[in-house]
Enzyme design. Sequence first.
Site, PDB file in Angstrom:
ATOM      1  N   CYS A   1      -7.637  20.325  39.018  1.00 12.59           N
ATOM      2  CA  CYS A   1      -7.855  20.035  40.172  1.00 12.59           C
ATOM      3  C   CYS A   1      -6.428  19.205  40.806  1.00 12.59           C
ATOM      4  CB  CYS A   1      -9.186  19.312  40.588  1.00 12.59           C
ATOM      5  SG  CYS A   1      -9.667  18.763  42.481  1.00 12.59           S
TER       6      CYS A   1
ATOM      7  N   HIS B   1     -16.494  20.519  46.096  1.00 13.82           N
ATOM      8  CA  HIS B   1     -15.940  19.670  46.718  1.00 13.82           C
ATOM      9  C   HIS B   1     -16.335  19.222  47.981  1.00 13.82           C
ATOM     10  CE1 HIS B   1     -11.770  18.525  44.671  1.00 13.82           C
ATOM     11  NE2 HIS B   1     -11.620  20.007  44.450  1.00 13.82           N
TER      12      HIS B   1
ATOM     13  N   HIS C   1     -16.018  25.660  42.536  1.00 14.78           N
ATOM     14  CA  HIS C   1     -15.280  24.432  42.472  1.00 14.78           C
ATOM     15  C   HIS C   1     -15.087  24.081  43.806  1.00 14.78           C
ATOM     16  CE1 HIS C   1     -11.717  21.965  40.754  1.00 14.78           C
ATOM     17  NE2 HIS C   1     -11.558  21.889  41.739  1.00 14.78           N
ATOM     18  N   GLU C   2     -14.822  24.753  44.587  1.00 18.00           N
ATOM     19  CA  GLU C   2     -14.665  24.220  46.135  1.00 18.00           C
ATOM     20  C   GLU C   2     -15.689  24.212  46.984  1.00 18.00           C
ATOM     21  OE1 GLU C   2     -11.481  23.575  46.655  1.00 18.00           O
ATOM     22  OE2 GLU C   2     -10.662  24.691  45.294  1.00 18.00           O
TER      23      GLU C   2
HETATM   24 ZN   LIG Z   1     -10.427  20.699  43.082  1.00 23.61          ZN
END
Ligand SMILES: [Zn+2]
Length: 192
Positions: free
Chosen positions: A122, A169, A165-166
């Site tokens: 990341c 976030h 993953h996004e």
């Molecule tokens: Zn990331």
Amino acid sequence: MTGPGTTPEDGARLAAWTEGELGVAGRVLDVVRAPAAVLSTVGERVDPAAAETVQLAADLVATMRVSPGCVGLAAQQVGVAAQVFCVDVSEHPKARTRHGTFVLCNAEVLSASRNERAREGCMSVPDLTGDVKRGSRLVVRGQLPGTGEQVTVATDAFEARALQHEIDHCQGLLFLDRVAGAHAIYPRQTYL
Ligand SMILES: [Zn+2]
């Protein structure tokens, strides 16, 4: 590829999307690094048609484009606690299904299955990588910035990982929150 609740038309729409539709120039922003508080803040839902959302979408794409190896970037990573992110796994060798560059607002996972463990990195955690289990078959629903069109799209493999993953976030989570433990975290040697 189709999945529960998906239509081929939605996948084609996502694949056809480009940042040119936004009609504004993206600015390259600084990427926030852990432990910045914004990275652990749950993003607010956004109005996809609002001017500030459209600008944010363009900025995320512009910042992703100038960052070598970057396959996705979320609003939290440019200091905004909002549910907006961009993804582009076009060039990644581990990707199978690819929808090119796109931005989703208010995205949610409808289904994730066939968990696989793989190394993840990341831009906001530049010195570490970690082994994270993610679904390799994924159905996601979100809205396109600007028009606000809702799309429900199925994907797999590396694009599925990037999307999860996004979306994490946008919910204030880092991959470090998903690793099995300290034994699954490694110093970064090469950029993914
Ligand atoms: Zn990331």
